[in-house]
Write an enzyme that holds these catalytic residues in place. Structure first.
Site, PDB file in Angstrom:
ATOM      1  N   ASP A  36      -3.260 -32.353   9.401  1.00  0.00           N
ATOM      2  CA  ASP A  36      -3.958 -31.141   8.991  1.00  0.00           C
ATOM      3  C   ASP A  36      -5.360 -31.148   9.613  1.00  0.00           C
ATOM      4  OD1 ASP A  36      -3.629 -28.731   6.967  1.00  0.00           O
ATOM      5  OD2 ASP A  36      -5.601 -29.585   6.550  1.00  0.00           O
TER       6      ASP A  36
ATOM      7  N   HIS B 163       4.937 -28.814   6.076  1.00  0.00           N
ATOM      8  CA  HIS B 163       3.608 -29.325   6.393  1.00  0.00           C
ATOM      9  C   HIS B 163       3.393 -30.732   5.849  1.00  0.00           C
ATOM     10  CE1 HIS B 163      -0.560 -28.865   7.583  1.00  0.00           C
ATOM     11  NE2 HIS B 163      -0.973 -29.177   6.376  1.00  0.00           N
TER      12      HIS B 163
END
Length: 340
Positions: free
Chosen positions: A116, A309
């Site tokens: 991220d 994710h």
């Protein structure tokens, strides 16, 4: 077979702090049982903590690596200053470079991994501090070259609708609505990590950001057990949500600092051996975003894994760890070398 993971306050890692350029950083520090073959630093993103690497730290310890996992600026036990400029990629990279020097000395090169926002940091670290690296890898986050033209957040969202949530996070609403309230933080964190309401309500989407009306509806979290949820809530309650959100407020300062990386109109290259792990189901950072990034690297391996994710965590950690381990073993064996 289940992937081994750290527990909150796990004895395999020590909790430590360091003063880095005037800011106190908290980090987890683990040393292998046998000979130390090298050092790896792991950088988390939003809305995570150093504990987000809990499924990877045991693996790296088993490979003979010293492991350093900081809480990034604004998070957990690390300071959360008001000044947004301190959250720029260059400033954070400079902080982490100082941490490497304090722990490893001035001459050791490390392996660096990010997820991220942490992925963005490690790519920038490879530009600002390549002499400190043996290898670099990112989970989910593609490399994006420094831009010669400033693009504000509104125009970015026009180009990348999957980043619409960033406009909300950069604004005042999330900070005002959630602050440091433990119950609201619990709802946000559970929802971010897969929990839903009784009628399927979601607390977050990449198109709309945080749905405040659903914060108190979140049920059981599929990616964190109850002890882990409470660990996250306690860490976030310490300084609240402002620090993590400041990462979304640095577009202009990042642009101003990174112009220096563009030489004679040409984008910089990453010379360090690199790995990009793309998650096929990532809604925020979809696979298409990594297309073409290899043009900016001397040595890049790209792989795809299943999962969203949160590909670092079970039930996806096994496949992700397999790809990271292969890359790290190549670095340790000397089969992949930096060209600097």
């Amino acid at each position: 077979m289940a992937v081994d993971k750290l527990q909150p306050n796990d004895p395999r890692v020590q909790s430590a702090t360091a003063n880095l350029r005037g800011k106190t950083y908290h980090y987890l520090h683990g040393k292998p049982a046998g000979a130390v073959k090298g050092t790896i630093m792991l950088v988390h993103g939003w809305p995570d903590l150093s504990f987000g690497w809990r499924y990877q730290v045991p693996l790296f310890l088993s490979l003979g690596l010293q492991v350093i996992v900081p809480d990034c600026l604004g998070y957990g036990g690390t300071d959360a200053p008001q000044d947004v400029a301190l959250y720029s990629h260059k400033s954070v990279c400079d902080d982490l470079a100082e941490l490497v020097r304090q722990i490893c000395g001035p001459d050791e090169q490390i392996i660096l991994g990010g997820h991220d926002w942490g992925g963005m940091v490690v790519w920038r670290f490879a530009l600002w501090h390549p002499q400190l690296l043996r290898g670099v890898f990112s989970i989910c986050t593609p490399y994006v070259s420094p831009s010669p033209v400033f693009v504000d957040i509104a125009h970015m969202v026009e180009r990348l609708p999957n980043f619409a949530y960033q406009a909300q996070l950069a604004g005042p609403d999330v900070e005002r609505e959630i602050g440091s309230d433990p119950d609201k933080l619990r709802g946000l964190l559970k929802g971010m990590y897969g929990a839903k309401g009784p009628n399927g309500e979601r607390v977050f989407s990449v198109e709309n950001g945080v749905a405040f009306e659903h914060l108190d509806k979140m049920g059981q979290c599929p990616l964190l057990d109850q002890d882990e949820v409470e660990y996250y809530v306690k860490q976030y309650s310490r300084t609240g949500i402002r620090g993590p959100l400041n990462w979304y407020r640095t577009r202009k300062v990042n642009y101003d600092e990174e112009v220096a990386l563009i030489k004679d109109g040409k984008p910089p290259r990453i010379t360090t051996p690199a790995l990009m792990v793309v998650a096929r189901g990532d809604a925020a950072l979809p696979p298409r975003m990594s297309q073409g990034m290899e043009a900016n690297f001397d040595s890049l391996k790209k792989v795809e894994v299943d999962g969203p994710h949160w590909a670092l965590w079970e039930p996806f950690a096994g496949q992700t760890n397999h790809e990271i381990e292969a890359f790290v073993q190549g670095i340790l064996s000397g089969s992949a070398k930096a060209s600097i």
